[in-house]
Design an enzyme around this catalytic site. Structure first.
Site, PDB file in Angstrom:
ATOM      1  N   ASP A  56      40.113  44.413  34.757  1.00  0.00           N
ATOM      2  CA  ASP A  56      40.441  44.461  36.181  1.00  0.00           C
ATOM      3  C   ASP A  56      41.688  45.330  36.334  1.00  0.00           C
ATOM      4  O   ASP A  56      42.816  44.875  36.166  1.00  0.00           O
ATOM      5  CB  ASP A  56      40.691  43.047  36.706  1.00  0.00           C
ATOM      6  CG  ASP A  56      41.039  43.022  38.197  1.00  0.00           C
ATOM      7  OD1 ASP A  56      41.375  44.093  38.741  1.00  0.00           O
ATOM      8  OD2 ASP A  56      40.996  41.940  38.791  1.00  0.00           O
ATOM      9  N   PHE A  95      44.770  36.770  38.598  1.00  0.00           N
ATOM     10  CA  PHE A  95      44.503  36.947  40.018  1.00  0.00           C
ATOM     11  C   PHE A  95      43.434  38.026  40.153  1.00  0.00           C
ATOM     12  O   PHE A  95      43.685  39.205  39.884  1.00  0.00           O
ATOM     13  CB  PHE A  95      45.743  37.342  40.821  1.00  0.00           C
ATOM     14  CG  PHE A  95      45.431  37.486  42.287  1.00  0.00           C
ATOM     15  CD1 PHE A  95      45.386  36.371  43.104  1.00  0.00           C
ATOM     16  CD2 PHE A  95      45.140  38.717  42.834  1.00  0.00           C
ATOM     17  CE1 PHE A  95      45.065  36.482  44.450  1.00  0.00           C
ATOM     18  CE2 PHE A  95      44.825  38.849  44.177  1.00  0.00           C
ATOM     19  CZ  PHE A  95      44.783  37.729  44.991  1.00  0.00           C
ATOM     20  N   LYS A 124      41.949  49.098  45.539  1.00  0.00           N
ATOM     21  CA  LYS A 124      43.256  49.385  46.094  1.00  0.00           C
ATOM     22  C   LYS A 124      43.523  50.886  46.216  1.00  0.00           C
ATOM     23  O   LYS A 124      43.121  51.514  47.181  1.00  0.00           O
ATOM     24  CB  LYS A 124      44.351  48.657  45.318  1.00  0.00           C
ATOM     25  CG  LYS A 124      44.258  47.129  45.470  1.00  0.00           C
ATOM     26  CD  LYS A 124      45.492  46.445  44.985  1.00  0.00           C
ATOM     27  CE  LYS A 124      45.353  44.920  45.039  1.00  0.00           C
ATOM     28  NZ  LYS A 124      45.211  44.388  46.395  1.00  0.00           N
TER      29      LYS A 124
END
Length: 405
Positions: free
Chosen positions: A226, A141, A255
């Site tokens: 990531d 994802f 984030k």
């Protein structure tokens, strides 16, 4: 009609239905706790998918934002601003790298990382024009842009959104033999999550990340990590790659980099890689804005103390011990590291969504994924007693549902 029902009705009338949230309408939040519009309090055990690693409204982050709001919020990169350089210097140092390319969202960081890796492949590795490939892992994802869903294996994210972007090879996650077979002369990079979050907090085998590092070195490809969810303290270290003793060529961050205050993301790498980007080739109106840089700088200052990494380890000890005790009592498996856990629920007693709804009724907020899995990712300011309280609520939910089977 109570305020929660009324607020949800307004959303349903005017919002595209691209999310299916729990029936909780947040009005206020502080630390690890959320209060809804009807005054009910909840322990937040999702933390905005790790965007709120430092909790809601951390005083240092709010202070940095308030101070900058009174000075300047946006200049665009048409001009310099006095906050961006210091932020980039701190972040590069935190990562052990040279250069930072700031963006806003995690998906932008991934898209930017793809462009940077391709540029490196053409200018440094010598891959023929428009022929570079990036190897990715199944179950990934990395966002929901059209390029990213092109290499997703989640059909819900893909169906109806083609045609898809070429240039990606998908191999099974945690399979070094398959990865090695896929990396070749045209490979620009291997792009992976060190721990797969959306897949259910899937932790790879020992040696997997080190194996990626070795393969990339041997085949002259970039290792792109990531760490948008796994990074910045969540796993008990600044980065998940640290736990494996490896350093990628490129970090993708987001984030928690914005502290839950503003969207901040970044690509961080060496001068040999990011130094290939020239003016006019990539950018963002809001990327690197002074407000984001001020908050991001405060985030790096918090991480530099090591306090939050240690907190994640402490929380993880309590969380994982308690979750393991539930295996065989409605839980079939537990995965994770630090303050991050994926919990597989026995489908015989309910779906992940049903467990999340029942927990919300008892004042605990978590999120389901892939049908039968729920995820815990509490803010790193959560206390041991609060974690134990949440575990007790989960135990109650599981027992209640087992009694009806």
């Amino acid at each position: 009609m109570n305020r929660t029902t009324a607020a949800i009705k307004i959303e349903r009338d005017v919002l595209a239905h691209n999310y299916h949230p729990l029936s909780v309408v947040v009005e206020r939040a502080e630390g690890s706790w959320i209060t809804d519009v009807d005054g009910k309090r909840y322990l937040d055990c999702l933390a905005g998918y790790s965007a709120l690693n430092f909790g809601h409204g951390h005083p240092a982050l709010l202070a940095a934002a308030r101070a900058q709001l009174a000075r300047a919020t946006l200049t665009s990169r048409a001009f310099h601003n006095d906050r961006l350089g210091p932020f980039a210097a701190k972040l590069a140092d935190l990562c052990g790298m040279h250069l930072v390319l700031p963006m806003n969202t995690g998906a932008e960081a991934v898209e930017t990382g793809i462009k940077v890796a391709r540029r490196w492949a053409y200018q440094v590795k010598g891959v023929p024009a428009d022929d570079a490939e990036i190897v990715v892992a199944a179950g990934n994802f990395h966002g929901r842009t059209t390029t990213v869903v092109s290499f997703s294996t989640d059909e819900q994210a893909r169906t109806g959104f083609g045609p898809f972007t070429p240039g990606f090879t998908v191999v099974p996650y945690d399979d070094l033999d398959a990865l090695e077979a896929a990396v070749g002369e045209r490979t620009a990079a291997v792009l992976v999550e060190p721990i797969q979050g959306e897949a259910g907090v899937v932790v790879p085998s020992d040696g997997y990340l080190a194996g990626i590092r070795r393969i990339c070195d041997d085949r002259r490809a970039l290792f792109v990590a990531d760490e948008i969810q796994s990074g910045l303290g969540r796993v008990g270290a600044t980065f998940a790659c640290e736990l494996a003793g490896v350093r990628p060529d490129i970090y993708l961050l987001g984030k928690a980099l914005g502290g839950g205050v503003v969207p901040v993301s970044a690509v961080v790498s060496s001068r040999d890689v990011l130094g290939l980007i020239r003016p006019g080739e990539h950018g963002s109106t809001f990327g690197g804005n002074p407000l984001a840089a001020a908050v991001g700088s405060a985030v790096v200052d918090l991480l530099a103390t090591g306090e939050y990494q240690a907190a994640a380890r402490r929380i993880g000890d309590v969380l994982h011990r308690g979750l393991r005790d539930l295996i065989g009592h409605g839980v079939t498996a537990v995965r994770g590291v630090g303050a991050w856990a994926g919990v597989d629920i026995d489908p015989a007693i309910g779906s992940g969504r049903q467990i999340c709804e029942a927990l919300a009724e008892r004042g605990v907020l978590v999120k389901d994924t892939h049908g039968s899995t729920i995820r815990f990712a509490p803010p790193l300011v959560t206390t041991d007693d609060e974690i134990r309280w949440a575990l007790d609520r989960l135990r109650e939910v599981l027992a209640a549902r087992q009694s009806t089977v």
